[in-house]
Design a protein around this motif. Sequence first.
Motif, PDB file in Angstrom:
ATOM      1  N   LEU A  56       0.830  -1.215   0.000  1.00 53.89           N
ATOM      2  CA  LEU A  56       0.000   0.000   0.000  1.00 53.89           C
ATOM      3  C   LEU A  56       0.864   1.265   0.000  1.00 53.89           C
ATOM      4  O   LEU A  56       0.645   2.210   0.772  1.00 53.89           O
ATOM      5  N   LEU A  57       1.837   1.296  -0.893  1.00 50.35           N
ATOM      6  CA  LEU A  57       2.748   2.437  -0.984  1.00 50.35           C
ATOM      7  C   LEU A  57       2.369   3.418  -2.088  1.00 50.35           C
ATOM      8  O   LEU A  57       2.930   4.518  -2.148  1.00 50.35           O
ATOM      9  N   LEU A  58       1.408   3.056  -2.946  1.00 48.82           N
ATOM     10  CA  LEU A  58       1.080   3.856  -4.117  1.00 48.82           C
ATOM     11  C   LEU A  58      -0.411   4.146  -4.177  1.00 48.82           C
ATOM     12  O   LEU A  58      -1.222   3.328  -3.727  1.00 48.82           O
ATOM     13  N   ASN A  59      -0.756   5.288  -4.742  1.00 46.48           N
ATOM     14  CA  ASN A  59      -2.168   5.560  -4.983  1.00 46.48           C
ATOM     15  C   ASN A  59      -2.545   5.070  -6.375  1.00 46.48           C
ATOM     16  O   ASN A  59      -1.690   4.615  -7.146  1.00 46.48           O
ATOM     17  N   ASP A  60      -3.797   5.165  -6.723  1.00 46.86           N
ATOM     18  CA  ASP A  60      -4.281   4.593  -7.984  1.00 46.86           C
ATOM     19  C   ASP A  60      -3.621   5.229  -9.211  1.00 46.86           C
ATOM     20  O   ASP A  60      -3.246   4.535 -10.164  1.00 46.86           O
ATOM     21  N   SER A  61      -3.514   6.540  -9.208  1.00 47.70           N
ATOM     22  CA  SER A  61      -2.923   7.223 -10.368  1.00 47.70           C
ATOM     23  C   SER A  61      -1.446   6.842 -10.531  1.00 47.70           C
ATOM     24  O   SER A  61      -0.950   6.700 -11.662  1.00 47.70           O
ATOM     25  N   GLU A  62      -0.742   6.670  -9.425  1.00 45.34           N
ATOM     26  CA  GLU A  62       0.671   6.276  -9.498  1.00 45.34           C
ATOM     27  C   GLU A  62       0.811   4.856 -10.053  1.00 45.34           C
ATOM     28  O   GLU A  62       1.712   4.580 -10.864  1.00 45.34           O
ATOM     29  N   LYS A  63      -0.076   3.963  -9.618  1.00 48.76           N
ATOM     30  CA  LYS A  63      -0.035   2.597 -10.137  1.00 48.76           C
ATOM     31  C   LYS A  63      -0.320   2.570 -11.633  1.00 48.76           C
ATOM     32  O   LYS A  63       0.336   1.834 -12.390  1.00 48.76           O
ATOM     33  N   ILE A  64      -1.277   3.369 -12.077  1.00 49.82           N
ATOM     34  CA  ILE A  64      -1.601   3.417 -13.508  1.00 49.82           C
ATOM     35  C   ILE A  64      -0.402   3.939 -14.308  1.00 49.82           C
ATOM     36  O   ILE A  64      -0.064   3.398 -15.375  1.00 49.82           O
ATOM     37  N   ALA A  65       0.271   4.953 -13.801  1.00 50.64           N
ATOM     38  CA  ALA A  65       1.428   5.518 -14.500  1.00 50.64           C
ATOM     39  C   ALA A  65       2.567   4.504 -14.592  1.00 50.64           C
ATOM     40  O   ALA A  65       3.219   4.366 -15.638  1.00 50.64           O
ATOM     41  N   LEU A  66       2.796   3.787 -13.499  1.00 46.31           N
ATOM     42  CA  LEU A  66       3.856   2.780 -13.501  1.00 46.31           C
ATOM     43  C   LEU A  66       3.512   1.616 -14.430  1.00 46.31           C
ATOM     44  O   LEU A  66       4.382   1.085 -15.138  1.00 46.31           O
ATOM     45  N   GLU A  67       2.246   1.214 -14.442  1.00 51.59           N
ATOM     46  CA  GLU A  67       1.830   0.133 -15.340  1.00 51.59           C
ATOM     47  C   GLU A  67       1.998   0.530 -16.804  1.00 51.59           C
ATOM     48  O   GLU A  67       2.389  -0.296 -17.639  1.00 51.59           O
ATOM     49  N   THR A  68       1.708   1.796 -17.109  1.00 46.58           N
ATOM     50  CA  THR A  68       1.889   2.280 -18.487  1.00 46.58           C
ATOM     51  C   THR A  68       3.356   2.218 -18.900  1.00 46.58           C
ATOM     52  O   THR A  68       3.692   1.787 -20.008  1.00 46.58           O
ATOM     53  N   LEU A  69       4.245   2.622 -17.998  1.00 49.46           N
ATOM     54  CA  LEU A  69       5.680   2.572 -18.289  1.00 49.46           C
ATOM     55  C   LEU A  69       6.152   1.125 -18.408  1.00 49.46           C
ATOM     56  O   LEU A  69       6.979   0.802 -19.276  1.00 49.46           O
ATOM     57  N   GLU A  70       5.636   0.260 -17.562  1.00 49.61           N
ATOM     58  CA  GLU A  70       5.981  -1.168 -17.638  1.00 49.61           C
ATOM     59  C   GLU A  70       5.649  -1.734 -19.018  1.00 49.61           C
ATOM     60  O   GLU A  70       6.456  -2.467 -19.617  1.00 49.61           O
ATOM     61  N   LYS A  71       4.475  -1.427 -19.505  1.00 51.60           N
ATOM     62  CA  LYS A  71       4.045  -1.957 -20.800  1.00 51.60           C
ATOM     63  C   LYS A  71       4.932  -1.454 -21.931  1.00 51.60           C
ATOM     64  O   LYS A  71       5.249  -2.204 -22.869  1.00 51.60           O
ATOM     65  N   LYS A  72       5.342  -0.201 -21.865  1.00 49.98           N
ATOM     66  CA  LYS A  72       6.226   0.341 -22.899  1.00 49.98           C
ATOM     67  C   LYS A  72       7.562  -0.405 -22.906  1.00 49.98           C
ATOM     68  O   LYS A  72       8.088  -0.768 -23.970  1.00 49.98           O
ATOM     69  N   ILE A  73       8.104  -0.618 -21.720  1.00 49.21           N
ATOM     70  CA  ILE A  73       9.386  -1.338 -21.627  1.00 49.21           C
ATOM     71  C   ILE A  73       9.224  -2.784 -22.074  1.00 49.21           C
ATOM     72  O   ILE A  73      10.070  -3.340 -22.793  1.00 49.21           O
ATOM     73  N   SER A  74       8.121  -3.391 -21.672  1.00 44.75           N
ATOM     74  CA  SER A  74       7.869  -4.787 -22.032  1.00 44.75           C
ATOM     75  C   SER A  74       7.765  -4.965 -23.540  1.00 44.75           C
ATOM     76  O   SER A  74       8.344  -5.891 -24.118  1.00 44.75           O
ATOM     77  N   GLU A  75       7.010  -4.081 -24.196  1.00 43.83           N
ATOM     78  CA  GLU A  75       6.847  -4.171 -25.647  1.00 43.83           C
ATOM     79  C   GLU A  75       8.144  -3.832 -26.382  1.00 43.83           C
ATOM     80  O   GLU A  75       8.453  -4.417 -27.421  1.00 43.83           O
ATOM     81  N   LYS A  76       8.914  -2.919 -25.830  1.00 43.60           N
ATOM     82  CA  LYS A  76      10.155  -2.478 -26.470  1.00 43.60           C
ATOM     83  C   LYS A  76      11.207  -3.574 -26.459  1.00 43.60           C
ATOM     84  O   LYS A  76      11.901  -3.800 -27.462  1.00 43.60           O
ATOM     85  N   TRP A  77      11.323  -4.283 -25.323  1.00 39.81           N
ATOM     86  CA  TRP A  77      12.388  -5.266 -25.169  1.00 39.81           C
ATOM     87  C   TRP A  77      11.877  -6.707 -25.122  1.00 39.81           C
ATOM     88  O   TRP A  77      12.666  -7.627 -24.975  1.00 39.81           O
TER      89      TRP A  77
END
Length: 259
Positions: A56-77
């Motif tokens: 419980l270290l993140l709020n909803d908007s922070e989790k969404i932002a991190l998930e978006t970045l994760e997907k970009k890295i995942s698709e890139k590599w």
Amino acid sequence: MNNMGRISSIRLFDAKRILAVLGCFMTAAAILCAVTVPLFAQGPGDRVTGVYDDGLLLNDSEKIALETLEKKISEKWDVNVLIATTISKTGYSNSDSGSESYAEDIYHDKTDAHKTEEDASGFLILIDMENRYFYIFTHQSVNDRVTDGRCDEIYEDVADYASAGRYYECLDQALGEMDSSLQNYRTTQLAICWGIRIGGPIIVTGVLILILVYHKRSKVTVTNKTYLDSANCEVIDDIDDFTHSTVSVVHNSSSSGGH
């Protein structure tokens, strides 16, 4: 008759040597297939991303932002990218090794890496509040690309954010630096890595072939007793037959002279 027997023995020896060499090459081929078939035959499968914020270290908007970045890295590599936080590791020791085992198990559980033969390359970033521990778990090709030393450098870069309770900034920068680490990785290093994995068995097999051939060549297969029945034969006389004679003529000349 002895000559015919010797010729037959040599031919049998050559046939055995050929079979031995062929056997070694077949072994090398089998080893090569065992190493390379999983590399080329297996597909990458569906990549997994996710933020598992049990701490419980993140709020909803922070989790969404991190998930978006994760997907970009995942698709890139073409790798799995996960984040996990926790305040309680039930069943794990409250130690650094316990945190590392927890991160590895979470990664395997979320990606089914231990259940599938497909490539499960990727990484997981863990913040363990119970042990106050930051850890990056890398798997398969990512483990080859990002060294432990590089992971330590990333921790040093984000440690101040974690200490200040700015966990979103901590994780966001860690993801960005992992992305840069994968981008800066030189493909020649990966080629060397796979070259060792593939070429190693071939080199070992080649050495074994050379040893086998040398051993076979140095082995005496026929001696003067091979076709002699020692139990029923005995030497009654020795005869030396001289079939050729050589005469050497040396001419000595003398000369006289004066000064």
